[in-house]
Motif scaffolding. Structure first.
Motif, short mmCIF file in Angstrom:
data_model
loop_
_atom_site.label_atom_id
_atom_site.label_comp_id
_atom_site.label_asym_id
_atom_site.label_seq_id
_atom_site.Cartn_x
_atom_site.Cartn_y
_atom_site.Cartn_z
N PRO A 166 0.82 -1.23 0.00
CA PRO A 166 0.00 0.00 0.00
C PRO A 166 0.85 1.27 0.00
O PRO A 166 0.53 2.24 -0.69
N MET A 177 2.30 1.89 -3.46
CA MET A 177 1.30 2.41 -4.37
C MET A 177 1.03 3.89 -4.12
O MET A 177 0.87 4.68 -5.05
N GLU A 178 0.99 4.29 -2.86
CA GLU A 178 0.76 5.69 -2.52
C GLU A 178 1.85 6.59 -3.08
O GLU A 178 1.58 7.70 -3.53
N GLN A 237 1.69 7.95 -7.10
CA GLN A 237 0.73 8.89 -7.70
C GLN A 237 1.41 9.96 -8.55
O GLN A 237 0.92 10.31 -9.61
N LYS A 291 6.25 3.99 -12.24
CA LYS A 291 4.94 3.36 -12.06
C LYS A 291 4.96 1.94 -12.64
O LYS A 291 4.43 1.02 -12.04
N GLN A 334 -7.35 -2.98 -2.10
CA GLN A 334 -6.74 -1.65 -2.12
C GLN A 334 -6.10 -1.37 -3.47
O GLN A 334 -6.20 -0.26 -4.00
N LEU A 335 -5.44 -2.36 -4.01
CA LEU A 335 -4.72 -2.19 -5.25
C LEU A 335 -5.64 -1.91 -6.43
O LEU A 335 -5.35 -1.07 -7.28
N GLU A 362 -8.41 -0.30 -6.54
CA GLU A 362 -8.82 1.10 -6.56
C GLU A 362 -7.71 2.00 -7.10
O GLU A 362 -7.99 3.00 -7.77
N LYS A 363 -6.47 1.67 -6.81
CA LYS A 363 -5.33 2.48 -7.27
C LYS A 363 -5.03 2.25 -8.75
O LYS A 363 -4.42 3.10 -9.40
N SER A 380 -1.41 -2.10 -16.30
CA SER A 380 -2.39 -1.89 -15.22
C SER A 380 -3.65 -2.72 -15.45
O SER A 380 -4.22 -3.28 -14.50
#
Length: 112
Positions: free
Chosen positions: A10, A13-14, A17, A24, A49-50, A52-53, A69
């Motif tokens: 997590p 991933m944060e 952005q 990425k 969680q992933l 949504e990202k 992705s």
């Protein structure tokens, strides 16, 4: 080893952005690798969680990042088990329209 990496996912991933396309892509490859070594039960919370990202990356300028992705999205949605499946279904429904639009993507590999 993959279980130890799970807690970092997590945070990784944060930090992505505002990262470059190259960073990425590297992060998505790490996710794919780590999640691929996890048991579904262990990976299930992180998978939610992933997902949504990943949605914003479907529209990235880079066709390689869009393709990666979308492929990771496909892999991750299959990792959810138990009571997390209902939440994943909601996330998948939200992604259907963007995925539909990518069926006519300029890049043939993304469209597939």
């Amino acid at each position: 080893q993959a279980g130890k990496m799970l807690v970092l996912l997590p945070d990784i991933m944060e930090t992505q952005q505002d990262a470059s396309t190259d960073n990425k892509m590297k992060a998505l490859l790490v996710f794919r690798n780590v999640m691929g070594h996890m048991k579904r039960k262990e990976a299930s919370p992180t998978a939610l969680q992933l997902v949504e990202k990943l949605l914003p990356l479907f529209d990235d300028e880079s066709s390689q990042l869009r393709e990666l992705s979308i492929c990771l999205f496909k892999d991750v949605i299959q990792m959810v088990v138990g009571n997390k499946k209902q939440q994943m279904k909601k996330n998948v429904r939200r992604s259907l329209l963007p995925l539909f639009f990518h069926m006519s993507d300029q890049s043939e590999s993304v469209a597939k």
